[in-house]
Structure formats: C-alpha cells, structure tokens
Scaffold this active site. Structure first.
Site, mmCIF file in Angstrom:
data_model
loop_
_atom_site.group_PDB
_atom_site.id
_atom_site.type_symbol
_atom_site.label_atom_id
_atom_site.label_comp_id
_atom_site.label_asym_id
_atom_site.label_seq_id
_atom_site.Cartn_x
_atom_site.Cartn_y
_atom_site.Cartn_z
ATOM 1 N N ILE A 197 0.837 -1.203 0.000
ATOM 2 C CA ILE A 197 0.000 0.000 0.000
ATOM 3 C C ILE A 197 0.876 1.259 0.000
ATOM 4 C CG2 ILE A 197 -1.732 1.298 1.322
ATOM 5 C CD1 ILE A 197 -2.855 -1.459 2.243
ATOM 6 N N GLY A 198 1.954 1.242 0.795
ATOM 7 C CA GLY A 198 2.808 2.416 0.911
ATOM 8 C C GLY A 198 3.453 2.797 -0.408
ATOM 9 N N SER A 228 -7.730 -2.480 10.301
ATOM 10 C CA SER A 228 -8.224 -3.617 9.525
ATOM 11 C C SER A 228 -9.644 -3.986 9.936
ATOM 12 C CB SER A 228 -7.311 -4.809 9.793
ATOM 13 O OG SER A 228 -7.898 -5.985 9.309
ATOM 14 N N TYR A 252 -3.357 -10.953 15.418
ATOM 15 C CA TYR A 252 -3.218 -9.832 14.472
ATOM 16 C C TYR A 252 -4.302 -8.787 14.748
ATOM 17 C CZ TYR A 252 -3.755 -7.226 10.100
ATOM 18 O OH TYR A 252 -3.903 -6.217 9.168
ATOM 19 N N LEU A 298 1.625 2.714 8.303
ATOM 20 C CA LEU A 298 1.220 1.491 7.597
ATOM 21 C C LEU A 298 1.987 0.268 8.087
ATOM 22 C CD1 LEU A 298 1.426 3.010 3.993
ATOM 23 C CD2 LEU A 298 -0.698 2.355 5.117
ATOM 24 N N THR A 343 1.365 -8.719 8.862
ATOM 25 C CA THR A 343 -0.036 -8.796 8.459
ATOM 26 C C THR A 343 -0.634 -10.207 8.312
ATOM 27 O OG1 THR A 343 0.548 -8.737 6.141
ATOM 28 C CG2 THR A 343 0.187 -6.607 7.174
HETATM 29 N N1 LIG Z 1 -3.387 -5.529 2.400
HETATM 30 C C1 LIG Z 1 -4.530 -5.745 3.069
HETATM 31 O O1 LIG Z 1 -5.405 -6.505 2.632
HETATM 32 C C2 LIG Z 1 -4.787 -5.029 4.372
HETATM 33 C C3 LIG Z 1 -6.050 -5.197 4.976
HETATM 34 C C4 LIG Z 1 -6.292 -4.578 6.190
HETATM 35 C C5 LIG Z 1 -5.302 -3.797 6.776
HETATM 36 N N2 LIG Z 1 -4.086 -3.651 6.170
HETATM 37 C C6 LIG Z 1 -3.073 -2.847 6.848
HETATM 38 O O2 LIG Z 1 -2.468 -1.957 5.923
HETATM 39 C C7 LIG Z 1 -1.096 -1.777 6.252
HETATM 40 C C8 LIG Z 1 -0.217 -1.987 5.049
HETATM 41 O O3 LIG Z 1 -0.469 -3.250 4.506
HETATM 42 P P1 LIG Z 1 0.255 -3.794 3.199
HETATM 43 O O4 LIG Z 1 -0.718 -4.651 2.483
HETATM 44 O O5 LIG Z 1 0.924 -2.686 2.479
HETATM 45 O O6 LIG Z 1 1.328 -4.755 3.884
HETATM 46 P P2 LIG Z 1 2.837 -5.060 3.464
HETATM 47 O O7 LIG Z 1 3.247 -6.236 4.241
HETATM 48 O O8 LIG Z 1 2.981 -5.082 1.982
HETATM 49 O O9 LIG Z 1 3.603 -3.761 4.001
HETATM 50 C C9 LIG Z 1 3.896 -3.554 5.359
HETATM 51 C C10 LIG Z 1 5.311 -3.003 5.439
HETATM 52 O O10 LIG Z 1 5.621 -2.727 6.810
HETATM 53 C C11 LIG Z 1 6.954 -3.147 7.058
HETATM 54 N N3 LIG Z 1 7.017 -3.358 8.518
HETATM 55 C C12 LIG Z 1 6.327 -4.265 9.257
HETATM 56 N N4 LIG Z 1 6.549 -4.074 10.573
HETATM 57 C C13 LIG Z 1 7.391 -3.013 10.667
HETATM 58 C C14 LIG Z 1 7.953 -2.303 11.751
HETATM 59 N N5 LIG Z 1 7.685 -2.647 13.015
HETATM 60 N N6 LIG Z 1 8.756 -1.235 11.492
HETATM 61 C C15 LIG Z 1 9.011 -0.859 10.204
HETATM 62 N N7 LIG Z 1 8.501 -1.493 9.135
HETATM 63 C C16 LIG Z 1 7.693 -2.554 9.356
HETATM 64 C C17 LIG Z 1 7.160 -4.368 6.196
HETATM 65 O O11 LIG Z 1 8.531 -4.606 5.902
HETATM 66 C C18 LIG Z 1 6.366 -3.990 4.937
HETATM 67 O O12 LIG Z 1 7.177 -3.354 3.959
HETATM 68 C C19 LIG Z 1 -0.812 -2.711 7.431
HETATM 69 O O13 LIG Z 1 -0.858 -1.939 8.618
HETATM 70 C C20 LIG Z 1 -1.953 -3.687 7.417
HETATM 71 O O14 LIG Z 1 -2.235 -4.160 8.724
HETATM 72 C C21 LIG Z 1 -3.800 -4.256 4.980
#
Ligand SMILES: NC(=O)c1ccc[n+]([C@@H]2O[C@H](COP(=O)([O-])OP(=O)(O)OC[C@H]3O[C@@H](n4cnc5c(N)ncnc54)[C@H](O)[C@@H]3O)[C@@H](O)[C@H]2O)c1
Ligand SMILES: [Zn+2]
Length: 379
Positions: free
Chosen positions: A12-13, A132, A187, A83, A87
């Site tokens: 997402i980022g 989430s 989670y 973010l 996950t």
């Molecule tokens: N993708 C989905 O379906 C979804 C659904 C609900 C919520 N979310 C939330 O959205 C956010 C982003 O999700 P995404 O899909 O981009 O996930 P992703 O795993 O692609 O990205 C998360 C990033 O955070 C980094 N990370 C994790 N813990 C860390 C920490 N303590 N310090 C620094 N970096 C850290 C990871 O290396 C990764 O690059 C998350 O908070 C997730 O809980 C995602």
C-alpha cells in the site's frame, strides 16, 4: 507536504508514493521500513525509486530506530501515515511476540516520539493509521425472525452464524463503523491496540487523526512471494502453474475485496480531511471466495477441476464481513470506484505481464497451521 510513511516499502505504501509523488505538492517523503523478508522477496522498489531526492529511505523497524533519529524525522514532517505492520492473520497465532513487537511496540515508539517532535504544535498535523476489518471479528448480521441486528456473533451451525435467541440463520449486512469490536486473532488484537493508542494520544494532544479500517485489499503490486496473506495472490500463483485452487470451508464465506486504487484514494482523502474519525474502507459488497476462485480459474482456462472446495478452516477465521461505508462517504467524500470483479480483471491482466519467479508456498503456510492445531478440515 512533508510526510512519513511507516511501512512505506510495502504494497500500500509504495503504491501511494507512486500515485502521489508527482500529483501532489510533495516536498519530502520519509519511509521507515524494516523490509520484512517474507514481504520483500526482492528489493526492486528501492533499486528503481530511491534515487528520487524527495524520498529518504530509512531501513529499520520503528521500534529499533534510534529515538533521536525518529524525532528528527517526525519534526520534519506534517503528516504521518502509519502502515507498518506484520499482516499474517494465521501466522500471528503462533508468532505472538513478533506480532506484538512489530505492530504494538512499534506504534508505541511512534506515539512516544510524536509529542516530542511536534512539541505542542499540532494544528496542521495529521496522523493516519491503517487498521483492519479484522477488529470486528464476525461482521454485523440481521435476524429476520427476531427482527434485530446481531453484532459479531460467535454462534455457528458448522459454517454459518445462527441467532443465539431463535436458532435461525442470520443474514449478513454491511458492518457499521460503530459495531462492537471482537478481535478473534492476535493480528486483530494488535490492530485494535494500535487504534486505541492512536485515539488516546491524538485525543489527549488534539492531533487530527483518521483510522482507516481496510477490508481485503488487492491489486497490482501486491507481494507475490508472501504466502501468509492475500488469497487472490495465492490463487493467481497456483493458477499460473495450473495447480487446483483450494477454497476453504464450503466456499460460500464472503469477503469485501477493495481494489488498491480505491485504498490509495482513501488515504489521500484522509490526509485532506479536517475531522477525526474511524472509517471503513471497503466496497460494501461481499463476494464469495468460491466465486473469486472461479473467476481466476476461468481466466486461466483451468477446466472443471480448477477449483476444489476443501472444508479447510483456519481457527479464528470469520464467515462474512462487509463494510458499511456511510461514515466514510460522508466525512472523507470517498466512494469506491471498483467492484471486486472489475478490480480482479485489472489485477489478473497485471499479473500476467509479470515475470513471476516466486514459489507458491501456500501449502507450507497451511501445514504450519495444521501442526499447531490452528488449521482443521471439516467435511
Ligand atoms: N493488504 C490488506 O489486505 C490489508 C487489509 C487490512 C489492513 N491492512 C493494513 O495496511 C497496512 C499496510 O499493509 P500492506 O498490504 O501494504 O502490507 P505489506 O506487508 O505489503 O507492508 C507492510 C510493510 O511494513 C513493514 N514493517 C512491518 N513491521 C514493521 C515495523 N515494526 N517497522 C518498520 N517497518 C515494518 C514491512 O517490511 C512492509 O514493507 C498494514 O498496517 C496492514 O495491517 C492491509
Ligand atoms: Zn433470532
């Protein structure tokens, strides 16, 4: 705009950055990301993008970063989009310390640094948390016999929730944002903790905040090598190798799949929004996992055996949950542009253009759950 994206190297980022860096008035983007190995099977994003002088990448976990460095970064920013999280819902049930550190302790470190960095000057600052739908547990239901709403029920007849008063089947309805939360995985608990901490600190200091409860996000750019998240990606990887798509339970469980472009637009709306609040980010429409699997199977010409209903069940998984987006459309002026199937068509088209060289490890992830008593088969 000067912005910190924690976890900004993730799905997402990095999509938010790509879509916004030239469209918005962005002076500086800091990324703090620990590049968790299971998410980052390649580091292509940094090789391709970090030459942009507006992006400063800090390779560290938030909780492991030197406090003064974190404060300096925050002092240079007017917005934070938090973010960063681990996950994997199933994985969180046996890696509790890791999930608590990466999600809860990291958020605590961030929120400890913010007041020091912003030093009473909160007027033009914004804090956005990606939460989430997992915080709800089961979504909202309606009992047509009792004529009442039932929040996140635990009563089930094999797969489907039943009314604990009359015993009849319940009908899933969109889940409003004020539904009682009922985290059913570690989670989910960590996401709820993040929400509480963000609200408590923001309210105490007067920082404007948005908590965005994402439903099932999918689309181009999703980490293809991470077997712990992303059912759509698992289906695509298996379809590519003509391996049958394993559908859990009886396949009729529904999810609210929200396309990545809509999620990016929601974050941008939240950055521009002047009120604080919690918002659901989903389409409002549930689609069954079986239907999504059949769509993928048809796209890859897998024939009649392409989809297999397995009766597998992950402890803590919910049956239905879709977003009620009334508050989101009202406050954020946001409305999803993609249905799940329209988004999926775009995702499949993108996927077919990729050179995919990651293994499908979904069976390994399933076996890890089975070994720990967290994965069961009920036929
Ligand atoms: N993708 C989905 O379906 C979804 C659904 C609900 C919520 N979310 C939330 O959205 C956010 C982003 O999700 P995404 O899909 O981009 O996930 P992703 O795993 O692609 O990205 C998360 C990033 O955070 C980094 N990370 C994790 N813990 C860390 C920490 N303590 N310090 C620094 N970096 C850290 C990871 O290396 C990764 O690059 C998350 O908070 C997730 O809980 C995602
Ligand atoms: Zn009833």
């Amino acid at each position: 705009m000067r912005i910190l994206l924690t976890g900004g190297a993730g799905f997402i980022g990095r999509t938010w950055i790509r879509e916004n860096i030239d469209k918005r008035d962005v002076d500086k983007i800091y990324i703090i990301d620990s590049l968790l190995p299971q998410v980052h099977t390649t580091q292509d994003f940094f090789m391709n993008n970090c030459e942009d002088s507006r992006i400063e990448f800090v390779h560290s976990s938030i909780q492991g970063l030197d406090k003064n460095r974190l404060i300096d970064i925050l002092r240079d920013c007017d917005s934070v989009v938090h973010l960063a999280s681990d996950t994997g819902v199933g994985q969180s049930m046996y890696e509790l310390v890791r999930y608590t550190e990466n999600n809860v302790v990291a958020t605590a470190a961030l929120l400890e640094a913010i007041p020091v960095a912003w030093d009473g000057n909160f007027l033009n600052k914004r804090l956005i948390l990606s939460s989430s739908r997992a915080v709800y547990g089961e979504g909202a239901y309606f009992c047509d016999s009792c004529k009442g709403t039932v929040d996140n029920t635990d009563s089930k007849d094999k797969w489907d929730p039943i009314c604990s008063t009359c015993g009849n089947w319940l009908r899933p309805i969109p889940t409003p944002v004020d539904t009682r939360t009922n985290a059913s995985s570690i989670y989910a608990s960590t996401k709820l903790s993040q929400e509480h901490m963000v609200q408590q600190i923001s309210k105490a200091l007067g920082i404007r905040y948005s908590i965005l409860r994402f439903f099932n996000v999918f689309g181009p750019g999703q980490a293809l090598g991470n077997p712990y998240t992303g059912i759509m990606t698992t289906f695509l990887l298996r379809a590519m190798q003509m391996k049958p798509l394993y559908v859990f339970e009886d396949g009729c469980q529904t999810r609210d799949f929200v396309f990545i472009d809509d999620v990016i637009a929601a974050i941008t709306s939240a950055l521009d929004c002047n009120v604080s609040g919690i918002y659901n980010i989903g389409t409002g429409i549930g689609i069954s996992i079986q239907d999504m699997a059949r769509l993928v199977s048809a796209e890859f010409d897998m024939g009649p055996d392409g989809v297999q209903i397995t009766g597998r069940h992950r402890v803590g998984d919910i049956r239905h949950c879709t977003a009620d987006i009334t508050a989101t459309t009202r406050d954020l002026n946001w409305y999803p542009q993609y249905t799940a199937t329209a988004g999926m068509t775009k995702y499949i088209k993108w996927f077919k253009q990729q050179t995919v060289n990651v293994a499908d490890d979904s069976e390994k992830a399933w076996q890890e759950l089975v070994q720990r008593g967290l994965g069961k088969t009920m036929l």
